[in-house]
Motif scaffolding. Structure first.
Motif, PDB file in Angstrom:
ATOM      1  N   GLY A 150      32.645  38.146  33.883  1.00 15.72           N
ATOM      2  CA  GLY A 150      33.515  37.796  32.730  1.00 15.72           C
ATOM      3  C   GLY A 150      34.057  39.253  32.294  1.00 15.72           C
ATOM      4  N   GLY A 151      35.602  39.569  31.802  1.00 16.40           N
ATOM      5  CA  GLY A 151      35.441  40.800  31.212  1.00 16.40           C
ATOM      6  C   GLY A 151      37.024  40.714  30.484  1.00 16.40           C
ATOM      7  N   GLN A 152      36.954  40.928  28.994  1.00 15.48           N
ATOM      8  CA  GLN A 152      38.118  41.049  28.324  1.00 15.48           C
ATOM      9  C   GLN A 152      38.879  42.300  28.895  1.00 15.48           C
ATOM     10  N   SER A 153      40.106  42.116  29.256  1.00 18.08           N
ATOM     11  CA  SER A 153      40.911  43.526  28.502  1.00 18.08           C
ATOM     12  C   SER A 153      40.358  44.559  29.866  1.00 18.08           C
ATOM     13  N   CYS A 154      40.046  45.990  29.402  1.00 20.80           N
ATOM     14  CA  CYS A 154      39.363  46.947  30.494  1.00 20.80           C
ATOM     15  C   CYS A 154      38.429  46.623  31.386  1.00 20.80           C
ATOM     16  N   GLY A 155      37.500  45.360  30.140  1.00 18.98           N
ATOM     17  CA  GLY A 155      36.417  44.686  30.744  1.00 18.98           C
ATOM     18  C   GLY A 155      37.077  43.689  32.420  1.00 18.98           C
ATOM     19  N   GLY A 156      37.736  43.398  32.550  1.00 15.86           N
ATOM     20  CA  GLY A 156      38.808  42.936  33.345  1.00 15.86           C
ATOM     21  C   GLY A 156      37.992  43.417  34.435  1.00 15.86           C
ATOM     22  N   ALA A 157      38.634  45.271  34.160  1.00 13.32           N
ATOM     23  CA  ALA A 157      39.028  45.366  35.365  1.00 13.32           C
ATOM     24  C   ALA A 157      37.395  45.848  35.872  1.00 13.32           C
ATOM     25  N   GLN A 158      36.671  46.159  35.271  1.00 15.62           N
ATOM     26  CA  GLN A 158      35.008  45.935  35.593  1.00 15.62           C
ATOM     27  C   GLN A 158      34.498  45.150  36.142  1.00 15.62           C
ATOM     28  N   ILE A 168      28.278  36.503  42.283  1.00 13.63           N
ATOM     29  CA  ILE A 168      29.454  36.354  41.898  1.00 13.63           C
ATOM     30  C   ILE A 168      30.091  34.815  42.490  1.00 13.63           C
ATOM     31  N   GLN A 169      30.126  34.161  41.809  1.00 13.00           N
ATOM     32  CA  GLN A 169      30.377  32.828  42.513  1.00 13.00           C
ATOM     33  C   GLN A 169      31.584  32.263  41.420  1.00 13.00           C
ATOM     34  N   THR A 170      32.192  32.933  40.463  1.00 12.44           N
ATOM     35  CA  THR A 170      33.855  32.664  40.142  1.00 12.44           C
ATOM     36  C   THR A 170      34.031  33.927  39.052  1.00 12.44           C
ATOM     37  N   TYR A 171      35.275  34.458  38.507  1.00 16.90           N
ATOM     38  CA  TYR A 171      35.676  35.566  37.893  1.00 16.90           C
ATOM     39  C   TYR A 171      36.215  34.764  36.975  1.00 16.90           C
ATOM     40  N   MET A 172      36.120  35.628  35.449  1.00 16.93           N
ATOM     41  CA  MET A 172      36.694  35.294  34.306  1.00 16.93           C
ATOM     42  C   MET A 172      37.626  36.370  33.664  1.00 16.93           C
ATOM     43  N   MET A 173      39.067  36.262  33.572  1.00 17.46           N
ATOM     44  CA  MET A 173      39.831  37.798  33.591  1.00 17.46           C
ATOM     45  C   MET A 173      40.107  36.838  31.753  1.00 17.46           C
ATOM     46  N   PHE A 174      40.293  37.390  31.005  1.00 17.37           N
ATOM     47  CA  PHE A 174      40.456  37.557  29.642  1.00 17.37           C
ATOM     48  C   PHE A 174      41.569  38.486  28.940  1.00 17.37           C
ATOM     49  N   MET A 178      44.990  44.253  36.279  1.00 16.91           N
ATOM     50  CA  MET A 178      44.707  44.886  37.136  1.00 16.91           C
ATOM     51  C   MET A 178      46.810  45.540  37.871  1.00 16.91           C
ATOM     52  N   GLY A 179      47.321  43.781  38.340  1.00 15.51           N
ATOM     53  CA  GLY A 179      48.718  44.233  38.929  1.00 15.51           C
ATOM     54  C   GLY A 179      48.977  45.694  39.516  1.00 15.51           C
ATOM     55  N   ASP A 180      49.205  47.015  39.247  1.00 17.73           N
ATOM     56  CA  ASP A 180      49.914  48.035  40.347  1.00 17.73           C
ATOM     57  C   ASP A 180      48.520  49.113  39.649  1.00 17.73           C
ATOM     58  N   MET A 181      47.730  49.156  38.644  1.00 15.87           N
ATOM     59  CA  MET A 181      47.254  50.028  37.973  1.00 15.87           C
ATOM     60  C   MET A 181      46.170  50.638  38.365  1.00 15.87           C
ATOM     61  N   ILE A 182      45.296  51.715  38.115  1.00 15.98           N
ATOM     62  CA  ILE A 182      43.547  51.811  38.396  1.00 15.98           C
ATOM     63  C   ILE A 182      43.348  51.924  37.541  1.00 15.98           C
ATOM     64  N   MET A 183      42.265  51.250  37.719  1.00 19.15           N
ATOM     65  CA  MET A 183      41.929  51.345  35.934  1.00 19.15           C
ATOM     66  C   MET A 183      39.620  51.001  36.880  1.00 19.15           C
ATOM     67  N   ALA A 184      38.894  51.623  35.972  1.00 15.34           N
ATOM     68  CA  ALA A 184      37.334  51.093  35.876  1.00 15.34           C
ATOM     69  C   ALA A 184      37.065  51.198  37.088  1.00 15.34           C
ATOM     70  N   ILE A 208      49.663  42.901  26.705  1.00 13.75           N
ATOM     71  CA  ILE A 208      49.579  43.550  27.515  1.00 13.75           C
ATOM     72  C   ILE A 208      49.636  43.444  28.873  1.00 13.75           C
ATOM     73  N   ALA A 209      49.224  42.700  28.397  1.00 16.21           N
ATOM     74  CA  ALA A 209      48.107  41.702  29.689  1.00 16.21           C
ATOM     75  C   ALA A 209      48.292  40.952  30.831  1.00 16.21           C
ATOM     76  N   THR A 210      49.468  40.396  30.464  1.00 19.54           N
ATOM     77  CA  THR A 210      49.713  39.124  30.471  1.00 19.54           C
ATOM     78  C   THR A 210      50.291  39.725  32.309  1.00 19.54           C
ATOM     79  N   ASN A 211      51.681  40.942  32.068  1.00 16.82           N
ATOM     80  CA  ASN A 211      52.048  41.223  33.251  1.00 16.82           C
ATOM     81  C   ASN A 211      51.439  40.794  34.260  1.00 16.82           C
ATOM     82  N   ASN A 212      50.316  42.325  34.106  1.00 19.86           N
ATOM     83  CA  ASN A 212      49.786  42.254  35.667  1.00 19.86           C
ATOM     84  C   ASN A 212      48.802  40.961  35.450  1.00 19.86           C
ATOM     85  N   ALA A 213      48.572  39.362  35.184  1.00 19.25           N
ATOM     86  CA  ALA A 213      48.047  39.132  34.915  1.00 19.25           C
ATOM     87  C   ALA A 213      48.542  38.060  36.469  1.00 19.25           C
TER      88      ALA A 213
END
Length: 287
Positions: A150-158, A168-174, A178-184, A208-213
């Motif tokens: 799991g990760g929050q914001s930039c942590g989700g990119a990690q 990893i069995q499941t991924y939690m993006m708080f 990613m959208g069209d970004m490149i990050m971490a 600010i992350a909702t549209n990318n999600a």
């Protein structure tokens, strides 16, 4: 961000000097609302992380069986989980072990540095080693087949940067996507590396992350994916609320379903039964 409710925190501290303290353990929100009072621990063999865990670990294992796991990366890719500790401690109080990037802190001094995604892999490696170590408190207590990242914001990119890891069995993006970004070290291409279920937990149009999600949700077609949107959550969600608020409760429904096999918890996502989550919106596919 939602109004903060001051947490109740107890600290057990070994003091090196009046200005330098080595914090060994910390109790957040009186240990959480779950059946196992949780503590946040600085482990000598993992000093740059915090382990959130039931205080009476063996008692939890006796009742629950081997405990499922989460590794967690922080907002801003920061080396502290203090802004997320209420959610992470609450999860631990329900019979989970959470290992979060960043050393244990007494208070949020806003003095932090950036981290690298490979630290999540290091956290999983540590858990594997501890489970096999007869001298460890965690020996034969961890379910290594049940790991969430799991990760929050930039942590989700990690999280997405290490998505290939087969453990990893499941991924939690708080509040993340990613959208069209490149990050971490991650990008839209990283979505293809997911091989387990994915949940996005976001905070409405002001997040600010909702549209990318939303874009990620549309693009993921090879694994089960859920999009849980707290319409008035904003980018901070309920991380500041007592017991982690609705974000913690949503995360626990997901973890109990995905890692503990509690099928009744699927109703929140698949029906969706949002009676306990007013002002939320849910979409799912590929289940």
């Amino acid at each position: 961000m939602k109004k903060s409710i001051t947490s109740i925190v107890f600290l057990f501290v070994i003091s090196n000097s009046i200005f330098g303290q080595e914090i060994k353990r910390k109790v957040i929100d009186l240990g959480g609302s779950g059946p196992y009072k949780a503590i946040a621990v600085r482990e000598e063999t993992l000093p740059d992380f915090v382990v959130y865990r039931p205080e009476k670990l063996k008692k939890a294992v006796k009742k629950e069986g081997l405990l499922p796991l989460m590794v967690f990366a922080n907002g801003a890719c920061a080396n502290t989980s203090i802004t997320h500790e209420r959610v992470l401690s609450e999860i631990a109080s329900h019979g989970y072990i959470v290992v979060a990037i960043g050393a244990l802190k007494l208070a949020n001094d806003e003095n932090w540095e950036s981290t690298e995604a490979h630290m999540l892999i290091g956290a999983m490696d540590w858990l594997v080693a501890q489970n096999a170590n007869p001298g460890s408190d965690y020996c034969q207590s961890l379910d290594l087949s049940k790991i969430a990242a799991g990760g929050q914001s930039c942590g989700g990119a990690q999280v997405m940067a290490v998505a290939k890891d087969p453990r990893i069995q499941t991924y939690m993006m708080f509040n993340s996507g990613m959208g069209d970004m490149i990050m971490a070290g991650a990008s839209t291409k990283s979505l293809a590396d997911t091989h387990g279920s994915v949940v996005y937990i976001v905070g409405g149009e002001e997040d600010i992350a909702t549209n990318n999600a939303k874009l990620d949700y549309q693009r993921i077609n090879h694994v089960p994916v859920a999009f849980a949107n707290m319409l008035d959550g904003n980018h901070g969600g309920t991380f500041n609320e007592k017991y982690g608020g609705a974000f913690a409760r949503m995360a626990l429904n997901w973890l109990d379903w995905q890692l503990k096999g509690q099928k009744d918890k699927s109703a929140v996502f698949l029906e969706p039964d949002l009676s306990d989550f007013p002002n939320w919106f849910m979409r799912t596919k590929n289940f």
